[in-house]
Design a protein around this motif. Structure first.
Motif, PDB file in Angstrom:
ATOM      1  N   UNK A 172     -47.395 115.378  25.944  1.00 19.49           N
ATOM      2  CA  UNK A 172     -46.285 114.998  25.743  1.00 19.49           C
ATOM      3  C   UNK A 172     -46.560 114.077  24.561  1.00 19.49           C
ATOM      4  N   UNK A 173     -45.310 113.462  23.994  1.00 16.59           N
ATOM      5  CA  UNK A 173     -45.035 112.466  22.942  1.00 16.59           C
ATOM      6  C   UNK A 173     -45.475 111.192  23.573  1.00 16.59           C
ATOM      7  N   UNK A 174     -45.720 110.293  23.006  1.00 17.03           N
ATOM      8  CA  UNK A 174     -45.421 108.675  23.497  1.00 17.03           C
ATOM      9  C   UNK A 174     -44.163 108.568  23.659  1.00 17.03           C
ATOM     10  N   UNK A 175     -43.853 107.689  24.815  1.00 21.86           N
ATOM     11  CA  UNK A 175     -42.394 107.620  25.336  1.00 21.86           C
ATOM     12  C   UNK A 175     -41.980 106.227  24.322  1.00 21.86           C
ATOM     13  N   UNK A 176     -40.885 106.191  24.209  1.00 25.23           N
ATOM     14  CA  UNK A 176     -40.151 104.986  23.307  1.00 25.23           C
ATOM     15  C   UNK A 176     -40.399 103.618  24.244  1.00 25.23           C
ATOM     16  N   UNK A 177     -40.825 102.800  23.552  1.00 28.96           N
ATOM     17  CA  UNK A 177     -41.386 101.404  24.443  1.00 28.96           C
ATOM     18  C   UNK A 177     -42.706 101.406  25.136  1.00 28.96           C
ATOM     19  N   UNK A 178     -43.405 102.764  25.280  1.00 28.14           N
ATOM     20  CA  UNK A 178     -44.535 102.747  26.142  1.00 28.14           C
ATOM     21  C   UNK A 178     -45.743 101.900  25.237  1.00 28.14           C
ATOM     22  N   UNK A 179     -45.836 101.755  23.815  1.00 28.19           N
ATOM     23  CA  UNK A 179     -46.589 100.913  23.207  1.00 28.19           C
ATOM     24  C   UNK A 179     -46.146  99.472  22.950  1.00 28.19           C
ATOM     25  N   UNK A 180     -46.603  98.673  23.341  1.00 27.84           N
ATOM     26  CA  UNK A 180     -46.183  97.141  23.219  1.00 27.84           C
ATOM     27  C   UNK A 180     -47.253  96.368  22.488  1.00 27.84           C
ATOM     28  N   UNK A 181     -47.309  96.080  21.132  1.00 24.79           N
ATOM     29  CA  UNK A 181     -48.383  95.032  20.723  1.00 24.79           C
ATOM     30  C   UNK A 181     -48.406  93.874  21.444  1.00 24.79           C
ATOM     31  N   UNK A 182     -49.426  93.242  21.377  1.00 28.92           N
ATOM     32  CA  UNK A 182     -49.255  91.895  22.252  1.00 28.92           C
ATOM     33  C   UNK A 182     -48.504  90.746  21.915  1.00 28.92           C
ATOM     34  N   UNK A 183     -47.979  90.741  20.630  1.00 29.81           N
ATOM     35  CA  UNK A 183     -46.937  89.725  20.216  1.00 29.81           C
ATOM     36  C   UNK A 183     -45.670  90.052  20.812  1.00 29.81           C
ATOM     37  N   UNK A 184     -45.215  91.500  20.847  1.00 36.69           N
ATOM     38  CA  UNK A 184     -44.280  91.752  21.540  1.00 36.69           C
ATOM     39  C   UNK A 184     -43.935  91.725  23.038  1.00 36.69           C
ATOM     40  N   UNK A 185     -45.054  92.041  23.675  1.00 38.81           N
ATOM     41  CA  UNK A 185     -45.152  91.978  25.078  1.00 38.81           C
ATOM     42  C   UNK A 185     -45.051  90.580  25.523  1.00 38.81           C
ATOM     43  N   UNK A 186     -45.393  89.598  24.685  1.00 31.79           N
ATOM     44  CA  UNK A 186     -45.581  88.335  25.148  1.00 31.79           C
ATOM     45  C   UNK A 186     -44.373  87.397  24.684  1.00 31.79           C
ATOM     46  N   UNK A 187     -43.601  87.860  23.735  1.00 31.83           N
ATOM     47  CA  UNK A 187     -42.186  87.019  23.268  1.00 31.83           C
ATOM     48  C   UNK A 187     -41.473  86.807  24.443  1.00 31.83           C
ATOM     49  N   UNK A 188     -41.039  85.534  24.850  1.00 29.86           N
ATOM     50  CA  UNK A 188     -40.141  85.292  26.009  1.00 29.86           C
ATOM     51  C   UNK A 188     -38.660  85.268  25.551  1.00 29.86           C
ATOM     52  N   UNK A 189     -38.526  85.427  24.285  1.00 29.33           N
ATOM     53  CA  UNK A 189     -37.115  85.887  24.060  1.00 29.33           C
ATOM     54  C   UNK A 189     -36.852  87.250  23.576  1.00 29.33           C
TER      55      UNK A 189
END
Length: 237
Positions: free
Chosen positions: A172-189
């Motif tokens: 399959x293709x990578x699903x939308x939102x399946x990949x999160x760089x560390x900065x995006x994963x950590x951002x509390x806002x």
């Protein structure tokens, strides 16, 4: 033979109206990518190591003044000025639209850093070590770079590759939102959104079409893969 194509074109959208300037993304990037720890001497010399920085500036006039924050990282330009000046092709463009860096090919001319209008490439002036117990946090997925090479944000390419390998194994293709760089994963806002720009229905692609969008130094024609949003309301997509 034709040019390699890819169904993925990774990009990022950062909502400046959400960003609080907390710096969590900076710390997460440092930890995830084994970015060197610098002492006071190195920082005083302007030789600190960071792949992501937060610019702070003021808007308005006293007493009606507000501080605004602008996270700045490698823009992964489609027409990257850092790439053609490297004499050993250490800086290159991969099929997924990422501006890559081959550390063991880099000879430290720093031409790429001089040619980057965003000042997001950093040169590793010193050999770095991680005193105990910080050495236990080093990621096994990322090389620990040696002195004398250029470094930069990779959009956490190790996470991208892992997701692509898992998706390929499942056919399959990578699903939308399946990949999160560390900065995006950590951002509390939740100010940072990452995804596949080649998919027009992905969240990042839809946000990149917002009337609030802009790109840094767009007049230079570098065509960055990082979009910023400012002004007006917040989209819920």
């Amino acid at each position: 033979m034709g040019k390699m194509t890819s169904p993925y074109k990774w990009g990022m959208v950062i909502d400046l109206d959400r960003c609080t300037g907390c710096g969590a993304c900076v710390v997460a990037c440092q930890a995830e990518n084994n970015v060197g720890l610098c002492d006071k001497k190195e920082i005083a010399e302007g030789r600190d190591m960071h792949w992501l920085r937060i610019e702070r500036f003021w808007v308005g006039e006293y007493p009606d003044v507000r501080v605004r924050f602008l996270p700045v990282l490698c823009q992964h330009c489609h027409d990257a000025p850092c790439e053609p000046v490297c004499p050993v092709y250490a800086s290159y463009h991969n099929p997924d639209g990422l501006n890559g860096q081959v550390y063991n090919r880099c000879v430290g001319t720093r031409y790429c850093g001089n040619n980057c209008p965003y000042a997001v490439r950093v040169f590793n002036f010193y050999p770095h070590d991680w005193p105990k117990p910080l050495d236990n946090q080093l990621s096994p997925d990322i090389t620990v770079r040696s002195r004398g090479v250029m470094e930069k944000c990779t959009f956490c390419v190790q996470r991208i590759r892992r997701a692509k390998e898992e998706a390929k194994g499942e056919g399959r293709m990578v699903r939308d939102g399946e990949v999160q760089p560390a900065c995006a994963q950590t951002c509390p806002a939740e100010a940072i959104v990452f995804g596949n720009m080649a998919d027009p229905q992905s969240r990042v692609a839809r946000l990149s079409r917002s009337p609030r969008r802009f790109r840094l130094l767009e007049h230079l024609g570098t065509h960055p893969s990082v979009y910023y949003l400012k002004g007006g309301g917040r989209e819920h997509v």
